[in-house]
Design an enzyme around this catalytic site. Sequence first.
Site, PDB file in Angstrom:
ATOM      1  N   SER A   1      26.336  21.801  41.112  1.00 17.24           N
ATOM      2  CA  SER A   1      27.632  21.653  41.775  1.00 17.24           C
ATOM      3  C   SER A   1      27.737  20.324  42.507  1.00 17.24           C
ATOM      4  O   SER A   1      26.737  19.750  42.933  1.00 17.24           O
ATOM      5  CB  SER A   1      27.843  22.806  42.764  1.00 17.24           C
ATOM      6  OG  SER A   1      29.045  22.628  43.479  1.00 17.24           O
TER       7      SER A   1
ATOM      8  N   HIS B   1      39.238  32.228  41.635  1.00 19.31           N
ATOM      9  CA  HIS B   1      40.472  31.561  42.038  1.00 19.31           C
ATOM     10  C   HIS B   1      41.612  32.577  42.178  1.00 19.31           C
ATOM     11  O   HIS B   1      41.671  33.567  41.428  1.00 19.31           O
ATOM     12  CB  HIS B   1      40.847  30.497  41.005  1.00 19.31           C
ATOM     13  CG  HIS B   1      41.950  29.589  41.428  1.00 19.31           C
ATOM     14  ND1 HIS B   1      43.257  29.773  41.040  1.00 19.31           N
ATOM     15  CD2 HIS B   1      41.933  28.491  42.221  1.00 19.31           C
ATOM     16  CE1 HIS B   1      44.012  28.812  41.567  1.00 19.31           C
ATOM     17  NE2 HIS B   1      43.232  28.026  42.290  1.00 19.31           N
TER      18      HIS B   1
END
Length: 481
Positions: A401, A199
């Site tokens: 995921s 991120h």
Amino acid sequence: MVGSVGNDLVDLGAAAAVNGVGKGVMHPEAAAVAAMEVESPPAEEGGEGSPTRREIVLGRNVHTASFAVKEPDADDEETGEREAAMASVLALYRRNLVERTKHHLGYPYNLDFDYGALGQLQHFSINNLGDPFIESNYGVHSRQFEVGVLDWFARIWELEKNEYWGYITNCGTEGNLHGILVGREVFPDGILYASRESHYSVFKAARMYRMDCVKVDTLISGEIDCADFQRKLLLNRDKPAIINVNIGTTVKGAVDDLDLVIKTLEEGGFKDRFYIHCDGALFGLMIPFVKKAPKVSFKKPIGSVSVSGHKFVGCPMPCGVQITRLEHINRLSSNVEYLASRDATIMGSRNGHAPIFLWYTLNRKGYRGFQKEVQKCLRNAHYLKDRLKEAGISAMLNELSSTVVFERPKDEEFVRRWQLACEGNIAHVVVMPSVTIDKLDYFLNELREKRATWYQDGSCQPPCIAKDVGEENCLCSLHKK
């Protein structure tokens, strides 16, 4: 144009002029899309092509559609016009929120929640300033809720009450800023290592703290490439390592192999000379409820874990949870006489409502409730990936995921309508508990219809995204079997 809060909303003055019900005229610039060009990476050695330029499409300039703050007229209290105008703007805004929520798929927010029972607390200014475990002189706080929430997370991550310290942050980024700061304080001369798909807040932390930062390559899945990690570690053997480990990357939802990262560090001669921060913004709270998933646990040599509270949990305001080892926190903590407390947080004043919302949800759902929601998300993500491939659309879904990666839609209007997060030639849908099969079918039907018009004349083809998702997941004309 679809996809902006400013579509149906007007400033207070315009609302009042039309008795609070009409639509104002937007400034022409509000319909414009700002763009900037960036240089794409050069082609791989031996490959064809040269650096090309692509556009990053930015959102609208909100200044062109903002709501003006105006001074009340002298007779406003008697006429009530200002109150009526403000009420109409809020009603229009709420209508817009309802519409945008219907077409939300690209960002990891659980929009399925009901906190009506907590409305009675909105009349109080609740502030948890300072240390969560030590009361300050400000008595309107929610520390008893905050510590209860922290205890719950410490149990999930296997850290005893007398061994952890943490707090409820204002967002996931603050958790990363704090975790990396603790690592820097433990190893002041340490080098920060993070995969290229980490991120952006991780690299923001490096800039803020003026830390040396090494970007590590990733596998096709988005997971950190530990072979490259090893090579880069060995170039800096004399410096301790501070590592950001992703428990779900931003774009592909990839989970770094924590055990392999630890093994790489120890075999490289860094035993007792590393600090690991786990960025679990979204999947950090999903993985504990997935059978056979690798554990994120403080029984392993990690230093801190952070998650977001407004993502999978479904808190209506941005917030997060940061947990670290108590032994580390004295390096940051200081007594503050003004508060009659200690403080080792990033911010200081902290939203005291957020812990109550988190406490309420954790109590309502419990372990079994979260487990059911995780299973639903993973099941629906597989459904979406399979339907996309059946439609001839390139798509990838990582194990563990609920982030489905697929070819970027050609039309930016469609991207904004469904609020898709894009990077280069790929986009993704993050399947949250609020994303139903009906909503996915609605999206899929619209995507198929639009896609048929985008490529009908044959003048252009769907993009090849093999370099992003692997040849086995790419269904472009070159890789389609």
